[in-house]
Design an enzyme around this catalytic site. Structure first.
Site, PDB file in Angstrom:
ATOM      1  N   ASP A 128       0.873  -1.182   0.000  1.00  0.00           N
ATOM      2  CA  ASP A 128       0.000   0.000   0.000  1.00  0.00           C
ATOM      3  C   ASP A 128       0.909   1.231   0.000  1.00  0.00           C
ATOM      4  OD1 ASP A 128      -3.265   0.241   1.113  1.00  0.00           O
ATOM      5  OD2 ASP A 128      -2.068   2.059   0.866  1.00  0.00           O
ATOM      6  N   ILE A 129       0.339   2.413  -0.265  1.00  0.00           N
ATOM      7  CA  ILE A 129       1.159   3.622  -0.099  1.00  0.00           C
ATOM      8  C   ILE A 129       1.173   4.051   1.371  1.00  0.00           C
ATOM      9  CG2 ILE A 129       1.112   4.629  -2.421  1.00  0.00           C
ATOM     10  CD1 ILE A 129      -1.260   6.342  -1.491  1.00  0.00           C
ATOM     11  N   TYR A 186     -14.772   7.674 -11.902  1.00  0.00           N
ATOM     12  CA  TYR A 186     -14.544   6.320 -11.401  1.00  0.00           C
ATOM     13  C   TYR A 186     -15.168   5.283 -12.342  1.00  0.00           C
ATOM     14  CZ  TYR A 186     -14.875   2.456  -7.997  1.00  0.00           C
ATOM     15  OH  TYR A 186     -14.782   1.257  -7.344  1.00  0.00           O
ATOM     16  N   ASP A 244       3.484   2.205  -4.559  1.00  0.00           N
ATOM     17  CA  ASP A 244       2.571   3.029  -5.340  1.00  0.00           C
ATOM     18  C   ASP A 244       2.392   2.270  -6.658  1.00  0.00           C
ATOM     19  OD1 ASP A 244       1.521   4.755  -7.194  1.00  0.00           O
ATOM     20  OD2 ASP A 244       2.677   6.499  -6.527  1.00  0.00           O
TER      21      ASP A 244
HETATM   22  N1  SER Z   1     -18.665   1.417  -3.422  1.00  0.00           N
HETATM   23  C1  SER Z   1     -18.031   2.113  -4.495  1.00  0.00           C
HETATM   24  C2  SER Z   1     -18.211   3.564  -4.379  1.00  0.00           C
HETATM   25  O1  SER Z   1     -19.190   3.973  -3.802  1.00  0.00           O
HETATM   26  C3  SER Z   1     -18.578   1.666  -5.809  1.00  0.00           C
HETATM   27  O2  SER Z   1     -17.759   0.677  -6.337  1.00  0.00           O
HETATM   28  O3  SER Z   1     -17.428   4.286  -4.898  1.00  0.00           O
END
Ligand code: SER
Length: 314
Positions: free
Chosen positions: A36-37, A141, A51
């Site tokens: 982990d970082i 995301y 990283d």
């Molecule tokens: N649980 C995540 C989020 O809320 C979704 O993959 O970003």
């Protein structure tokens, strides 16, 4: 089964910390390298700072420990990636490429990489979202996870890379706090219910989202990664489901156990993110191909969360 040497990235996170513990129980402490970082205060086994964007160090650690399987969990979640779009894209993509390339170059045999319900978008069917359908994410995301899924399929098809992936729903557990997700309310609500008896929710009362207890998610992760290769028919990422509920429904379950509990609602930017995601997921492909079954229903989840969080606060 041949002995596995495993490396987990993002090992300090919500999934990583529970996954490392479960893998160590199964394979032995020394065969699971946590990275982990952030550094743990009291490492419970081998730990290396990493990283995932650092290609050279990633490869050096894989060589040093003769790793054959990578669980590549390091990522920015949905709410944080909206605040830091460039970092969200860069971290989520470069880290993914680094792991995929290690498999392509035969440095490791297998890669697990989590995707998410965030790959779906406003034009995706909301109920029982199929394995294959319109996926038009409008979050950083979601875009990074959808692109990552396509790279999974590409690397498998073109280079024979054995990559396995799950579209996690919102994950609820008591062991580690999640960080920066839209579904995090469903964890925080338990802590606040126990500590203060009140919770102000950042989503609207009727926002229905797919959810799962972390223990189920960890089991799914290990099961798919250790399944016979021939059983893995979906190479971008499998839909995975257990529960569906709204903040209002979850609050009612908590109130039936803590009668004085009160919830109020003050939706913020995360409501927009949640609105674009499905309410429930059709995960029949996972159930058929590698026998996925969830264990925790909502009552078992609520009882387990309250029991353990009360114990932690006692
Ligand atoms: N649980 C995540 C989020 O809320 C979704 O993959 O970003």
């Amino acid at each position: 089964m041949a002995k596995s040497k495993i490396l987990v990235t993002g090992a300090m996170g919500q999934v990583g910390s529970e996954l490392v513990a479960a893998l160590r129980k199964k394979h032995g402490v020394d065969d699971v390298i946590a990275t982990d970082i952030r550094e743990p205060e009291n490492p419970e086994g081998p730990f290396e700072k990493l990283d995932v964007m650092d290609t050279e160090r990633f490869e050096a650690l894989v060589t040093k420990y003769k790793i054959d399987t990578i669980y590549n969990l390091a990522a920015l979640l949905s709410a944080t990636a909206e605040q830091k779009p460039e970092l969200g894209w860069k971290l989520n993509m470069e880290g993914h490429f680094n792991a995929l390339n290690l498999a392509k170059n035969k440095k490791v045999k297998k890669v697990f990489w989590p995707s998410s319900i965030a790959v779906f978008g406003p034009n995706t069917p909301k109920q029982n979202t199929p394995q294959k359908c319109i996926a038009d994410p409008d979050t950083v995301y979601g875009i990074s996870k959808l692109a990552g899924e396509r790279w999974n399929a590409y690397y498998h098809e073109k280079y024979g890379v054995d990559v396995r992936s799950l579209r996690y729903p919102g994950l609820i557990g008591y062991k580690t706090l999640p960080g920066g997700g839209t579904t995090d309310y469903a964890v925080d609500i338990f802590h606040q219910a126990v500590k203060t008896g009140n919770y102000e929710c950042f989503l609207k009362a009727d926002t229905s989202l797919p959810m799962m207890f972390t223990e189920d998610a960890i089991r799914a992760t290990i099961e798919i990664t250790e399944a016979e290769e021939s059983r893995i028919q979906v190479r971008d990422s499998y839909n995975l489901a257990a529960l569906t509920f709204t903040p209002e429904e979850l609050a009612a379950k908590i109130k039936s156990r803590i009668p004085d509990f009160e919830i109020s609602y003050k939706p913020d930017f995360r409501q927009e993110i949640a609105k674009s995601w499905p309410s429930s997921i059709d995960d029949s492909a996972a159930r058929q191909d590698w026998n996925w079954k969830h264990d925790y229903d909502i009552d078992k989840l609520v009882d387990t969360m309250l029991h353990n969080i009360k114990k932690m606060n006692a």
